[in-house]
Design a protein around this motif. Structure first.
Motif, PDB file in Angstrom:
ATOM      1  N   GLY A  97       0.796  -1.217   0.000  1.00  0.00           N
ATOM      2  CA  GLY A  97       0.000   0.000   0.000  1.00  0.00           C
ATOM      3  C   GLY A  97       0.827   1.265   0.000  1.00  0.00           C
ATOM      4  O   GLY A  97       2.058   1.244  -0.032  1.00  0.00           O
ATOM      5  N   ASN A  98       0.120   2.382   0.057  1.00  0.00           N
ATOM      6  CA  ASN A  98       0.732   3.708   0.120  1.00  0.00           C
ATOM      7  C   ASN A  98       0.127   4.473   1.288  1.00  0.00           C
ATOM      8  O   ASN A  98      -1.029   4.238   1.659  1.00  0.00           O
ATOM      9  CB  ASN A  98       0.461   4.484  -1.171  1.00  0.00           C
ATOM     10  CG  ASN A  98       1.109   3.843  -2.367  1.00  0.00           C
ATOM     11  OD1 ASN A  98       2.327   3.810  -2.486  1.00  0.00           O
ATOM     12  ND2 ASN A  98       0.299   3.320  -3.270  1.00  0.00           N
ATOM     13  N   VAL A  99       0.910   5.385   1.834  1.00  0.00           N
ATOM     14  CA  VAL A  99       0.415   6.262   2.889  1.00  0.00           C
ATOM     15  C   VAL A  99       0.569   7.705   2.440  1.00  0.00           C
ATOM     16  O   VAL A  99       1.399   8.034   1.592  1.00  0.00           O
ATOM     17  CB  VAL A  99       1.144   6.051   4.240  1.00  0.00           C
ATOM     18  CG1 VAL A  99       0.870   4.665   4.798  1.00  0.00           C
ATOM     19  CG2 VAL A  99       2.633   6.305   4.125  1.00  0.00           C
ATOM     20  N   GLN A 100      -0.240   8.566   3.031  1.00  0.00           N
ATOM     21  CA  GLN A 100      -0.150  10.005   2.798  1.00  0.00           C
ATOM     22  C   GLN A 100      -0.064  10.663   4.167  1.00  0.00           C
ATOM     23  O   GLN A 100      -0.806  10.304   5.087  1.00  0.00           O
ATOM     24  CB  GLN A 100      -1.380  10.494   2.043  1.00  0.00           C
ATOM     25  CG  GLN A 100      -1.286  11.934   1.604  1.00  0.00           C
ATOM     26  CD  GLN A 100      -2.467  12.353   0.742  1.00  0.00           C
ATOM     27  OE1 GLN A 100      -3.599  11.969   1.015  1.00  0.00           O
ATOM     28  NE2 GLN A 100      -2.201  13.134  -0.275  1.00  0.00           N
ATOM     29  N   LEU A 101       0.856  11.616   4.303  1.00  0.00           N
ATOM     30  CA  LEU A 101       1.070  12.300   5.573  1.00  0.00           C
ATOM     31  C   LEU A 101       0.413  13.674   5.573  1.00  0.00           C
ATOM     32  O   LEU A 101       0.306  14.321   4.533  1.00  0.00           O
ATOM     33  CB  LEU A 101       2.567  12.479   5.835  1.00  0.00           C
ATOM     34  CG  LEU A 101       3.431  11.233   5.837  1.00  0.00           C
ATOM     35  CD1 LEU A 101       4.890  11.622   6.033  1.00  0.00           C
ATOM     36  CD2 LEU A 101       2.976  10.252   6.903  1.00  0.00           C
ATOM     37  N   ARG A 102       0.038  14.098   6.766  1.00  0.00           N
ATOM     38  CA  ARG A 102      -0.500  15.442   6.949  1.00  0.00           C
ATOM     39  C   ARG A 102       0.139  16.040   8.203  1.00  0.00           C
ATOM     40  O   ARG A 102       0.108  15.435   9.276  1.00  0.00           O
ATOM     41  CB  ARG A 102      -2.015  15.373   7.126  1.00  0.00           C
ATOM     42  CG  ARG A 102      -2.677  16.719   7.251  1.00  0.00           C
ATOM     43  CD  ARG A 102      -4.173  16.552   7.406  1.00  0.00           C
ATOM     44  NE  ARG A 102      -4.841  17.833   7.462  1.00  0.00           N
ATOM     45  CZ  ARG A 102      -6.087  17.986   7.873  1.00  0.00           C
ATOM     46  NH1 ARG A 102      -6.805  16.940   8.226  1.00  0.00           N
ATOM     47  NH2 ARG A 102      -6.627  19.191   7.910  1.00  0.00           N
ATOM     48  N   PRO A 116      -2.818  26.395   9.087  1.00  0.00           N
ATOM     49  CA  PRO A 116      -2.485  25.717   7.848  1.00  0.00           C
ATOM     50  C   PRO A 116      -1.873  24.334   8.097  1.00  0.00           C
ATOM     51  O   PRO A 116      -1.287  24.085   9.142  1.00  0.00           O
ATOM     52  CB  PRO A 116      -1.464  26.640   7.189  1.00  0.00           C
ATOM     53  CG  PRO A 116      -0.845  27.386   8.323  1.00  0.00           C
ATOM     54  CD  PRO A 116      -1.924  27.509   9.366  1.00  0.00           C
ATOM     55  N   ASP A 117      -2.048  23.486   7.121  1.00  0.00           N
ATOM     56  CA  ASP A 117      -1.489  22.156   7.190  1.00  0.00           C
ATOM     57  C   ASP A 117      -0.737  21.858   5.904  1.00  0.00           C
ATOM     58  O   ASP A 117      -0.795  22.628   4.955  1.00  0.00           O
ATOM     59  CB  ASP A 117      -2.572  21.111   7.450  1.00  0.00           C
ATOM     60  CG  ASP A 117      -3.678  21.130   6.404  1.00  0.00           C
ATOM     61  OD1 ASP A 117      -3.662  22.007   5.515  1.00  0.00           O
ATOM     62  OD2 ASP A 117      -4.552  20.266   6.472  1.00  0.00           O
ATOM     63  N   ALA A 118      -0.024  20.769   5.899  1.00  0.00           N
ATOM     64  CA  ALA A 118       0.716  20.359   4.708  1.00  0.00           C
ATOM     65  C   ALA A 118       0.402  18.889   4.444  1.00  0.00           C
ATOM     66  O   ALA A 118       0.274  18.104   5.379  1.00  0.00           O
ATOM     67  CB  ALA A 118       2.217  20.543   4.922  1.00  0.00           C
ATOM     68  N   TRP A 119       0.262  18.544   3.173  1.00  0.00           N
ATOM     69  CA  TRP A 119      -0.016  17.172   2.759  1.00  0.00           C
ATOM     70  C   TRP A 119       1.134  16.663   1.905  1.00  0.00           C
ATOM     71  O   TRP A 119       1.661  17.382   1.062  1.00  0.00           O
ATOM     72  CB  TRP A 119      -1.294  17.107   1.926  1.00  0.00           C
ATOM     73  CG  TRP A 119      -2.546  17.333   2.704  1.00  0.00           C
ATOM     74  CD1 TRP A 119      -3.094  18.536   3.057  1.00  0.00           C
ATOM     75  CD2 TRP A 119      -3.425  16.337   3.221  1.00  0.00           C
ATOM     76  NE1 TRP A 119      -4.260  18.339   3.746  1.00  0.00           N
ATOM     77  CE2 TRP A 119      -4.491  17.005   3.869  1.00  0.00           C
ATOM     78  CE3 TRP A 119      -3.422  14.944   3.197  1.00  0.00           C
ATOM     79  CZ2 TRP A 119      -5.528  16.310   4.481  1.00  0.00           C
ATOM     80  CZ3 TRP A 119      -4.462  14.258   3.810  1.00  0.00           C
ATOM     81  CH2 TRP A 119      -5.500  14.943   4.449  1.00  0.00           C
ATOM     82  N   SER A 120       1.469  15.400   2.075  1.00  0.00           N
ATOM     83  CA  SER A 120       2.473  14.773   1.214  1.00  0.00           C
ATOM     84  C   SER A 120       1.792  14.154   0.002  1.00  0.00           C
ATOM     85  O   SER A 120       0.564  14.030  -0.041  1.00  0.00           O
ATOM     86  CB  SER A 120       3.212  13.668   1.978  1.00  0.00           C
ATOM     87  OG  SER A 120       2.376  12.524   2.144  1.00  0.00           O
ATOM     88  N   ASP A 121       2.593  13.752  -0.950  1.00  0.00           N
ATOM     89  CA  ASP A 121       2.109  12.896  -2.016  1.00  0.00           C
ATOM     90  C   ASP A 121       1.959  11.497  -1.417  1.00  0.00           C
ATOM     91  O   ASP A 121       2.335  11.259  -0.265  1.00  0.00           O
ATOM     92  CB  ASP A 121       3.118  12.855  -3.175  1.00  0.00           C
ATOM     93  CG  ASP A 121       3.190  14.183  -3.920  1.00  0.00           C
ATOM     94  OD1 ASP A 121       2.155  14.896  -3.974  1.00  0.00           O
ATOM     95  OD2 ASP A 121       4.269  14.506  -4.432  1.00  0.00           O
ATOM     96  N   TRP A 122       1.467  10.539  -2.205  1.00  0.00           N
ATOM     97  CA  TRP A 122       1.379   9.159  -1.731  1.00  0.00           C
ATOM     98  C   TRP A 122       2.792   8.581  -1.641  1.00  0.00           C
ATOM     99  O   TRP A 122       3.610   8.755  -2.546  1.00  0.00           O
ATOM    100  CB  TRP A 122       0.518   8.322  -2.651  1.00  0.00           C
ATOM    101  CG  TRP A 122      -0.927   8.679  -2.519  1.00  0.00           C
ATOM    102  CD1 TRP A 122      -1.684   9.446  -3.372  1.00  0.00           C
ATOM    103  CD2 TRP A 122      -1.807   8.322  -1.445  1.00  0.00           C
ATOM    104  NE1 TRP A 122      -2.953   9.576  -2.891  1.00  0.00           N
ATOM    105  CE2 TRP A 122      -3.068   8.903  -1.710  1.00  0.00           C
ATOM    106  CE3 TRP A 122      -1.656   7.586  -0.272  1.00  0.00           C
ATOM    107  CZ2 TRP A 122      -4.159   8.752  -0.856  1.00  0.00           C
ATOM    108  CZ3 TRP A 122      -2.744   7.434   0.574  1.00  0.00           C
ATOM    109  CH2 TRP A 122      -3.979   8.015   0.284  1.00  0.00           C
ATOM    110  N   ILE A 123       3.076   7.918  -0.520  1.00  0.00           N
ATOM    111  CA  ILE A 123       4.393   7.359  -0.238  1.00  0.00           C
ATOM    112  C   ILE A 123       4.260   5.836  -0.174  1.00  0.00           C
ATOM    113  O   ILE A 123       3.451   5.317   0.603  1.00  0.00           O
ATOM    114  CB  ILE A 123       4.922   7.877   1.116  1.00  0.00           C
ATOM    115  CG1 ILE A 123       4.992   9.402   1.111  1.00  0.00           C
ATOM    116  CG2 ILE A 123       6.278   7.251   1.433  1.00  0.00           C
ATOM    117  CD1 ILE A 123       5.164  10.015   2.495  1.00  0.00           C
ATOM    118  N   PRO A 124       5.049   5.091  -0.965  1.00  0.00           N
ATOM    119  CA  PRO A 124       4.977   3.629  -0.890  1.00  0.00           C
ATOM    120  C   PRO A 124       5.430   3.138   0.485  1.00  0.00           C
ATOM    121  O   PRO A 124       6.482   3.549   0.984  1.00  0.00           O
ATOM    122  CB  PRO A 124       5.942   3.157  -1.976  1.00  0.00           C
ATOM    123  CG  PRO A 124       6.246   4.350  -2.808  1.00  0.00           C
ATOM    124  CD  PRO A 124       6.007   5.552  -1.957  1.00  0.00           C
TER     125      PRO A 124
END
Length: 129
Positions: A97-102, A116-124
């Motif tokens: 799977g992949n995870v996404q961070l916030r 404000p927040d920051a989001w990552s791209d999908w991370i394997p």
């Protein structure tokens, strides 16, 4: 918990060179900035470890949300250790799977998360891009 997290200053110009650690085989993926968010969140693929650093002394805690692309419920790793300290949260994710961070802020007095927040791209999860 402590001041050393998944990254260490090795004298590189950016001060964020990856630390050679036994628990990681791939470099951690990190998001967040000191000025805008007050949180830095990193994911180390080997061991499925999420690291959260509080980078702003403002009475709130740094928080790292973790989301998956395969239906597992989201999780939040909250750093209650204070500014300039890393907190480590161990999770177990599906290796395919992949995870996404916030990265965001959390006020324990109100129980609310703030932007404000920051989001990552999908991370394997397996660290193989």
């Amino acid at each position: 918990m402590g001041t050393q997290g998944p990254l260490a200053d090795t004298g590189a110009a950016d001060g964020m060179a990856t630390r050679a650690a036994a628990e990681t085989t791939a470099a951690p993926s990190c998001i967040g900035t000191t000025v805008a968010y007050g949180s830095t969140v990193c994911f180390a693929p080997y061991g499925d470890v999420v690291w959260v650093l509080d980078t702003k002394k403002d009475g709130m805690s740094a928080a790292g949300g973790v989301y998956t692309d395969y239906g597992r419920g989201s999780r939040v790793c909250v750093n209650k250790a204070g500014v300039d300290h890393w907190v480590k949260c161990d999770y177990d994710y599906w290796e395919k799977g992949n995870v996404q961070l916030r990265a965001l802020r959390y006020d324990s007095g109100t129980g609310k998360f703030y932007v404000p927040d920051a989001w990552s791209d999908w991370i394997p999860v397996d660290g193989k891009y």
